[in-house]
Design an enzyme around this catalytic site. Structure first.
Site, PDB file in Angstrom:
ATOM      1  N   SER A   1       0.647  -1.170  -0.115  1.00 32.12           N
ATOM      2  CA  SER A   1      -0.087  -0.043   0.051  1.00 32.12           C
ATOM      3  C   SER A   1       0.864   1.444  -0.007  1.00 32.12           C
ATOM      4  CB  SER A   1      -0.949   0.111   1.486  1.00 32.12           C
ATOM      5  OG  SER A   1      -2.292  -0.772   0.997  1.00 32.12           O
TER       6      SER A   1
ATOM      7  N   LYS B   1       0.317   3.416  -2.993  1.00 29.77           N
ATOM      8  CA  LYS B   1      -1.088   4.139  -3.293  1.00 29.77           C
ATOM      9  C   LYS B   1      -0.263   5.742  -3.379  1.00 29.77           C
ATOM     10  CE  LYS B   1      -3.720   0.963  -0.794  1.00 29.77           C
ATOM     11  NZ  LYS B   1      -4.413   0.601   0.527  1.00 29.77           N
TER      12      LYS B   1
ATOM     13  N   TYR C   1      -4.462  -3.020  -9.898  1.00 28.10           N
ATOM     14  CA  TYR C   1      -4.408  -2.611  -8.487  1.00 28.10           C
ATOM     15  C   TYR C   1      -3.665  -3.642  -7.694  1.00 28.10           C
ATOM     16  CZ  TYR C   1      -5.460  -2.407  -3.301  1.00 28.10           C
ATOM     17  OH  TYR C   1      -5.291  -2.315  -1.958  1.00 28.10           O
TER      18      TYR C   1
ATOM     19  N   TYR D   1      -4.386   4.052   8.147  1.00 29.24           N
ATOM     20  CA  TYR D   1      -5.704   3.516   8.502  1.00 29.24           C
ATOM     21  C   TYR D   1      -5.906   3.736   9.840  1.00 29.24           C
ATOM     22  CZ  TYR D   1      -3.485   0.896   4.523  1.00 29.24           C
ATOM     23  OH  TYR D   1      -2.847   0.696   3.336  1.00 29.24           O
TER      24      TYR D   1
ATOM     25  N   VAL E   1       1.520  -3.385   3.883  1.00 33.00           N
ATOM     26  CA  VAL E   1       1.399  -4.807   4.758  1.00 33.00           C
ATOM     27  C   VAL E   1       2.601  -5.783   4.628  1.00 33.00           C
ATOM     28  CG1 VAL E   1      -1.163  -4.787   5.140  1.00 33.00           C
ATOM     29  CG2 VAL E   1       0.183  -5.929   3.289  1.00 33.00           C
TER      30      VAL E   1
END
Length: 313
Positions: free
Chosen positions: A66, A69, A193, A245, A263
């Site tokens: 991630s 992103k 993705y 998050y 992760v």
């Protein structure tokens, strides 16, 4: 701070991390990540003057997951500009990264571009009617150009494993398709993705790729403007408020920098006007963020006073 002092601090942090026994748990739900030793630890700091200081396993590529992103968001803003915010919000979610709960009450609009649902919408924007491999090729070249390193690659074994195990992401994509917020075949959007999350970079490459966020969107190494100053500040703001998050508040409290986790155990953090920092330790805390990586960044910012909340000298 002198280069020798910074290198000494990084070396000391690596030595300190070597003796930590509680290292968190690797992301075993993605089989290739389950094989990575939790003993791995690397850190790299790319400073505004063009230097890059490394320590530990900073030259070993890992799946940035991630953290990617940040780069997909940057590319999407370049592609569609402020229209992106019609499809994605900018608020912290307060929920786990793969939560589906808020999508129903908020008409398929993800809270922000860093939770999985938001990043899937970003991937849908980047797809732009192309084959997923073509869109991924463009994103890969973009990241390679940021790091000035064409050896950066997509780990296709990781991407295949993500496709095989990514049922929650498939549910998010199909649910948003039903609301009209995914424009392409969800399978194509997810293909992009999953490939994006499977980008493999070392800490050194990742720190260099993040340099444009140090100086309001200009790569300090080349002078090339990657994004406008306003967009650079917004990306940093989203990293600070949403980059970890439901652990974003704790990260801001402890580290005091914009940061984005993955992760795979990586974290990219930005000290505006000073440095881009990448750290990697595969063991995760209960919120899916690198346990030792967070601790190491806390140690670094405490020693060099790089928190954005420090008063100006």
């Amino acid at each position: 701070m002198g280069a020798s002092n910074l290198q000494l601090i990084l070396d000391e942090i690596v030595e300190e991390m070597r003796h930590v026994t509680e290292r968190g748990d690797v992301a075993d739900y993605i089989p290739p990540l389950a094989c990575i030793s939790p003993q791995k630890f690397g850190i790299a700091v790319a400073t505004i003057d063009g230097a890059c200081h490394i320590a530990g396993d900073a030259c070993e590529p890992f799946s940035i997951q991630s953290v990617s992103k940040v780069f997909s968001l940057t590319a999407a803003l370049d592609a569609v500009g402020e229209d992106l915010w019609d499809r994605i919000g900018v608020e912290p979610s307060g929920s786990p990264f793969n939560s589906i709960v808020q999508l129903e009450s908020e008409a398929g609009i993800p809270r922000n571009p860093f939770i999985n649902a938001g990043a899937i919408v970003v991937a849908d924007v980047l797809l732009g009617g192309r084959h997923p491999d073509a869109a991924m090729g463009a994103l890969l070249k973009f990241v390679q150009s940021l790091a000035d390193d064409d050896t950066i690659y997509v780990d296709h074994a990781v991407a295949a494993a993500e496709k095989e195990t990514g049922w929650r992401n498939a549910a998010l994509a199909n649910y948003m398709r039903d609301f009209g917020n995914i424009m392409h075949d969800p399978a194509d959007t997810l293909s992009l993705y999953f490939q994006q999350c499977s980008l493999a970079l070392s800490c050194e490459q990742l720190a260099k790729a993040g340099r444009f966020l140090i100086t309001d969107g200009v790569d300090p190494q080349t002078g090339y403007r990657v994004v406008t100053p306003g967009r650079a500040r917004r990306i940093n703001a989203l990293m600070l408020t949403c980059g970890h998050y439901d652990g974003s508040g704790e990260f801001a409290f402890r580290v005091g920098l914009p940061g984005k986790s993955g992760v795979g155990g990586g974290i990219l953090a930005i000290a505006p006007g000073i440095a881009s920092i990448a750290v990697w330790s595969p063991g995760l805390n209960t919120r899916g963020n690198s346990k030792l990586g967070t601790y190491a960044l806390d140690r670094l910012t405490s020693r060099v006073d790089w928190s954005i909340f420090e008063p100006p000298i």
